[in-house]
Design an enzyme around this catalytic site. Structure first.
Site, PDB file in Angstrom:
ATOM      1  N   ARG A 144       3.688   1.996 -20.296  1.00  0.00           N
ATOM      2  CA  ARG A 144       4.604   1.030 -20.928  1.00  0.00           C
ATOM      3  C   ARG A 144       5.099   1.583 -22.258  1.00  0.00           C
ATOM      4  O   ARG A 144       5.372   0.836 -23.188  1.00  0.00           O
ATOM      5  CB  ARG A 144       3.906  -0.299 -21.149  1.00  0.00           C
ATOM      6  CG  ARG A 144       2.577  -0.187 -21.878  1.00  0.00           C
ATOM      7  CD  ARG A 144       2.131  -1.550 -22.328  1.00  0.00           C
ATOM      8  NE  ARG A 144       0.777  -1.511 -22.839  1.00  0.00           N
ATOM      9  CZ  ARG A 144       0.194  -2.533 -23.410  1.00  0.00           C
ATOM     10  NH1 ARG A 144       0.843  -3.670 -23.549  1.00  0.00           N
ATOM     11  NH2 ARG A 144      -1.043  -2.446 -23.850  1.00  0.00           N
ATOM     12  N   LYS A 164       6.383   1.125 -27.535  1.00  0.00           N
ATOM     13  CA  LYS A 164       5.332   0.614 -26.651  1.00  0.00           C
ATOM     14  C   LYS A 164       5.727  -0.794 -26.224  1.00  0.00           C
ATOM     15  O   LYS A 164       6.088  -1.616 -27.074  1.00  0.00           O
ATOM     16  CB  LYS A 164       4.007   0.601 -27.422  1.00  0.00           C
ATOM     17  CG  LYS A 164       2.847   0.042 -26.651  1.00  0.00           C
ATOM     18  CD  LYS A 164       1.566   0.377 -27.392  1.00  0.00           C
ATOM     19  CE  LYS A 164       0.402  -0.433 -26.891  1.00  0.00           C
ATOM     20  NZ  LYS A 164      -0.815  -0.159 -27.671  1.00  0.00           N
ATOM     21  N   ARG A 208       5.851   2.973 -32.781  1.00  0.00           N
ATOM     22  CA  ARG A 208       4.646   3.603 -33.325  1.00  0.00           C
ATOM     23  C   ARG A 208       4.970   4.983 -33.866  1.00  0.00           C
ATOM     24  O   ARG A 208       5.690   5.750 -33.217  1.00  0.00           O
ATOM     25  CB  ARG A 208       3.637   3.697 -32.190  1.00  0.00           C
ATOM     26  CG  ARG A 208       2.330   4.280 -32.558  1.00  0.00           C
ATOM     27  CD  ARG A 208       1.255   3.798 -31.626  1.00  0.00           C
ATOM     28  NE  ARG A 208       1.296   4.475 -30.338  1.00  0.00           N
ATOM     29  CZ  ARG A 208       0.469   4.159 -29.324  1.00  0.00           C
ATOM     30  NH1 ARG A 208      -0.418   3.194 -29.461  1.00  0.00           N
ATOM     31  NH2 ARG A 208       0.544   4.802 -28.189  1.00  0.00           N
ATOM     32  N   ASP A 244      -8.746   8.588 -23.348  1.00  0.00           N
ATOM     33  CA  ASP A 244      -7.286   8.482 -23.467  1.00  0.00           C
ATOM     34  C   ASP A 244      -6.872   7.727 -24.725  1.00  0.00           C
ATOM     35  O   ASP A 244      -5.689   7.679 -25.054  1.00  0.00           O
ATOM     36  CB  ASP A 244      -6.693   7.792 -22.227  1.00  0.00           C
ATOM     37  CG  ASP A 244      -7.364   6.469 -21.918  1.00  0.00           C
ATOM     38  OD1 ASP A 244      -8.596   6.447 -21.757  1.00  0.00           O
ATOM     39  OD2 ASP A 244      -6.666   5.443 -21.858  1.00  0.00           O
TER      40      ASP A 244
END
Ligand code: AMP
Ligand code: MG
Length: 460
Positions: A84, A99, A162, A235
């Site tokens: 996403r 995001k 971000r 991750d």
């Protein structure tokens, strides 16, 4: 704007545009970060929300979703990735990623979207970490989409912008390793994050060493301020050491090494005290991916990497012990008063931020509120420290204020209910965290009862 990730083998990403959204509107904009970044004019203009939600791109073909794998709560998932998120390129050398910006080939069963609450949480927490001096990605903007996303109920959709030095994760290395392109990714990482590794006899071993040092540094900061990440899957560990993925994170109130807030972490895998062990475990997964690059003889490569990994506990303890000593105003960690204090702290579960504030007050002439069980220790401590030096070290090391769980939740609820003045409220709150207390704030009071029942959630 450039797009450095296009230099990677194309098996590591998908070129894909963000999905269009109905009615974008800028909810939060980080003026301070914007000033540091020297933004392209489109992001400062009337239509900024169009760019921050991904409806418009500054230049075509720039948008990528990156693939990665990851160990989630210890079990390996070979196929994760930006399900996403869209990497739009770099601004002043920093990655700019959206995001909540729509489906990609890595979306699996997800909807590609992000709800407003978690987006606001990411904005507040990432900026709070930055204010507290913790390496962290930052949030440039949050836009609402005008569309509903469906979680437990219908919620407003949002897109986060971000900003970070790099979006490579330990999981990116696991993915590249599985696809046979580890050298390409490692070379890219060295170029992006630590070109100085090229001067070493063995650049890939140097890459490992630098990453390990960087992770230790970040981890010690987490322990310094009482940050619990909550989902340290491989991750969710950025190679750059920047804290990110703020879904289930929380702050420690009462000092408990076993503290967990995440609703799904029932074994306490990612508890406050366990974070150091998990980081070492994650680094072992990173080291495994580098084996073929270290030298031709596999056994020798494993030995070299294992040696590095075995340095981790000592290297961490050294930094950690120094930080703990500094929190109590000692330059070095030898003084037995330090370990005695931390034992008392664990036994009595005092508020981790407040107790250091009170000790600081006891030196600076204000009337402290010290628990009775600490008085004897505090007398001996006062005699042992150098007051001048202690005041300096303590004010440098201890946060006066942290983003308390109940405060962050209050702001998130305010954003959901009254979005029109949330920018002002959050700006004021972040100002307070910076130490610029506006008169009349009620921030800063621990709320142990709230913390006792507090739960955070992944999958936001
Ligand atoms: P996280 O729990 O945020 O670290 O995400 C784990 C994985 O799930 C990543 O590959 C994410 O991209 C993916 N993911 C999380 N939420 C969504 C969503 N709403 N839609 C698509 N993918 C998602
Ligand atoms: Mg994640």
């Amino acid at each position: 704007m450039m797009q450095r990730y296009l230099a990677l083998p194309d098996s590591l990403y998908q070129v894909i545009k963000p999905s269009k959204v109905e009615d974008p509107s800028l909810l939060l904009f980080n003026q301070e970060l914007a000033a540091e970044l020297d933004l392209p004019p489109q992001l400062l203009g009337q239509d900024a929300a169009e760019y921050f939600c991904g409806n418009q791109l500054i230049s075509a073909q720039l948008s990528l979703a990156l693939g990665y794998s990851g160990h989630q709560f210890g079990s390996y998932n070979p196929q994760l990735g930006d399900g996403r998120a869209h990497m739009l390129g770099q601004i002043n050398g920093y990655d700019w990623q959206l995001k909540g910006s729509g489906l990609t080939k890595y979306s699996r069963g997800g909807d590609g979207r992000c709800a407003l609450g978690p987006a606001v949480r990411e904005y507040i927490m990432s900026e709070a970490m930055h204010i507290l001096g913790v390496p962290s990605m930052r949030t440039l903007a949050v836009t609402t989409t005008g569309e509903a996303v469906h979680r437990h109920q219908a919620e407003a959709g949002a897109v986060v912008s971000r900003i970070g030095r790099s979006h490579l994760r330990i999981g990116s290395f696991q993915y590249a390793s599985s696809l046979g392109v580890i050298k390409e990714l490692a070379d890219f990482a060295i170029d992006q994050l630590c070109p100085e590794a090229l001067d070493a006899d063995n650049p890939y071993l140097a890459l490992y060493q630098i990453v390990q040092r960087t992770q230790i540094n970040t981890l010690v900061h987490w322990y310094r301020v009482g940050f619990i990440h909550g989902v340290m899957n491989t991750d969710n560990v950025a190679l750059s050491g920047e804290t990110f993925d703020f879904g289930p994170c929380a702050m420690l109130g009462e000092y408990k090494l076993e503290q967990v807030y995440s609703s799904i972490d029932q074994q306490g895998r990612y508890s406050f005290g366990n974070q150091k062990r998990i980081m070492q475990w994650n680094l072992a997964r990173f080291a495994e991916t580098l084996i073929p690059l270290i030298c031709e003889n596999e056994q020798e490569a494993i030995t070299l990497l294992t040696q590095e990994l075995e340095h981790f506990p000592n290297a961490f303890e050294q930094e950690y012990a120094k930080m703990c000593a500094n929190k109590l105003g000692f330059e070095h960690s030898e003084n037995p008063l330090v370990s005695e204090f931390f034992e008392l702290l664990q036994t009595h579960a005092w508020d981790y931020t407040e107790i250091f504030n009170q000790l600081y007050h006891s030196l600076s002439g204000e009337k402290p509120q010290l628990p009775s069980e600490l008085l004897d220790w505090a007398q001996r401590w006062q005699r042992a420290i150098n007051h001048q030096q202690a005041l300096l070290l303590m004010s440098r090391t201890n946060p006066k204020a942290i983003p308390r769980n109940h405060e962050v939740e209050m702001l998130i609820t305010a954003a959901e209910n009254e979005p029109q003045d949330i920018q002002l409220k959050i700006d004021n709150y972040l100002n307070y965290l910076k130490g610029n207390v506006c008169s009349g704030t009620s921030w800063g009071n621990p709320d142990a009862e709230f913390d006792h029942q507090y739960q955070t959630f992944c999958g936001t």
